[in-house]
Write a protein that holds these residues in place. Sequence first.
Motif, short mmCIF file in Angstrom:
data_model
loop_
_atom_site.label_atom_id
_atom_site.label_comp_id
_atom_site.label_asym_id
_atom_site.label_seq_id
_atom_site.Cartn_x
_atom_site.Cartn_y
_atom_site.Cartn_z
N PHE A 260 -0.96 5.87 -2.61
CA PHE A 260 -0.41 4.84 -3.50
C PHE A 260 -0.97 5.03 -4.90
CE2 PHE A 260 -4.32 2.92 -1.88
CZ PHE A 260 -4.86 2.31 -3.00
N ASP A 291 -0.39 -11.57 -1.62
CA ASP A 291 0.77 -11.33 -0.77
C ASP A 291 2.02 -11.37 -1.67
OD1 ASP A 291 3.00 -11.62 0.98
OD2 ASP A 291 1.71 -12.48 2.52
N ARG A 292 2.80 -10.30 -1.65
CA ARG A 292 3.94 -10.21 -2.57
C ARG A 292 4.90 -11.40 -2.42
NH1 ARG A 292 8.30 -5.20 -3.06
NH2 ARG A 292 8.96 -5.63 -5.20
N VAL A 303 2.61 -2.69 -6.16
CA VAL A 303 2.78 -3.10 -4.77
C VAL A 303 2.29 -2.00 -3.83
CG1 VAL A 303 4.44 -3.75 -2.99
CG2 VAL A 303 4.72 -4.60 -5.33
N GLY A 305 2.08 -1.11 0.42
CA GLY A 305 2.40 -1.46 1.80
C GLY A 305 1.18 -1.25 2.68
N LYS A 307 -0.99 -2.51 6.59
CA LYS A 307 -0.90 -3.08 7.92
C LYS A 307 -2.02 -4.09 8.10
CE LYS A 307 -2.41 -1.00 11.65
NZ LYS A 307 -2.59 -0.03 12.77
N THR A 324 -4.46 0.69 4.61
CA THR A 324 -3.41 1.42 3.91
C THR A 324 -2.96 2.61 4.76
OG1 THR A 324 -4.86 2.98 2.76
CG2 THR A 324 -4.54 0.80 1.74
N SER A 345 3.18 -5.45 9.30
CA SER A 345 3.10 -4.83 7.98
C SER A 345 3.44 -5.85 6.91
CB SER A 345 4.08 -3.65 7.89
OG SER A 345 3.73 -2.63 8.80
N VAL A 346 2.84 -5.68 5.74
CA VAL A 346 3.05 -6.61 4.64
C VAL A 346 2.87 -5.87 3.32
CG1 VAL A 346 0.62 -7.34 4.56
CG2 VAL A 346 2.39 -8.90 3.73
N ASP A 347 3.56 -6.33 2.30
CA ASP A 347 3.37 -5.78 0.96
C ASP A 347 2.42 -6.67 0.18
OD1 ASP A 347 5.09 -3.67 1.37
OD2 ASP A 347 6.84 -4.69 0.52
#
Length: 377
Positions: A260, A291-292, A303, A305, A307, A324, A345-347
């Motif tokens: 990233f 949290d996006r 941003v 991604g 887990k 990551t 999973s979350v952005d």
Amino acid sequence: MARVAFDHVWKRYGTNAVVSDLTLEVADGEFVVLVGPSGSGKSTALRMLAGLEEISGGQIMIGDRVVNELTPKDRDVAMVFQSYALYPHMSVFDNMAYGLKLHHVGKEDIARRVRETASFLGIGELLDRKPRQLSGGQRQRVALGRAIVREPQVFLMDEPLSNLDAKLRVQTRAEIIKLHQRLGTTTIYVTHDQVEAMTMGDRIAVLNDGRLQQFDTPDRLYRSPVNLFVAGFIGSPAMNFFDMRVQYADGQGRLVGEHFSLPVADADAGALAGYHDAVVTVGIRPEDIVDRRLDGQLPADAVIGVKVDVVETLGPEQYVYLETAAGDTMVARIPPDVVLRAGTSVDVVLPPDRLYYFDRATGQAIRTEPAGVAETA
């Protein structure tokens, strides 16, 4: 009351320096905390000030006197130990009065000081009891009372709360703060607990490997750490760190990692200009990871991604441990109403104006405040 000064103070055992070139000044009436991990030299520094350890170099001053050669009893300090150090065969009254008797204070004055102090500490009804008849909190109050009745120029406290349970530790911490506010006596307090340090000290001296890292207010230590050690030691959960390469193209800086990348805030461009194509350590506080879903206005190119690995629910907040794609881990402090489950999973967004930068070789801060902190502090 008196100021206290360490002037280039050393403590060596053979060739091993456990305190190295310590220089700091505590103002008259100030509450200063010495904090650091085990072996950082904080207790040794306190014991040198008390006269319980000889110094190997430099000077220590209490008020206008150099006290290097003075015995402990002639330094006009009172010390509270981790172990309480109460005489088991003496009553609470006699434990509190013992130091005064050694200094040949009159009986009536001793009785007045002991009873006034015991009343203030809420142990007036315990004066006839022996230490074995007291709880841990009551014993700690007796140890504090024994120091207070001396009416010294300086109070020295060496991890006095470490033997107490969590609830009593918080309660006694508040009592010590109130005690200092009432008496105004110069106080130097040693602890390994950075939460104690942050909540109690007017200023905090952070030590590591015998060297002073930073001496500042709690807010400045948190917002403007001068090096990687202070940044990682102060704050709970600790600051997250990543090694990333600085790259500039068309005047725009980016931080490039294995999986990233992040933009460089405009306010940080000047500080990082000399690090083009070099790897730096990037830091971000857990509460600054967003949290996006909570804020759509944050920059899309910041941003990541991730887990969700572990979620710790603490009532008013959650600590969420994230991983990551490269296997890097980070912890975020998230509001309690945000639903996150392990394995999903979350952005998340790492706002560029909340990033800290450290020279990878020296550990020194490249910029002591993130752009966003500098604007809002």
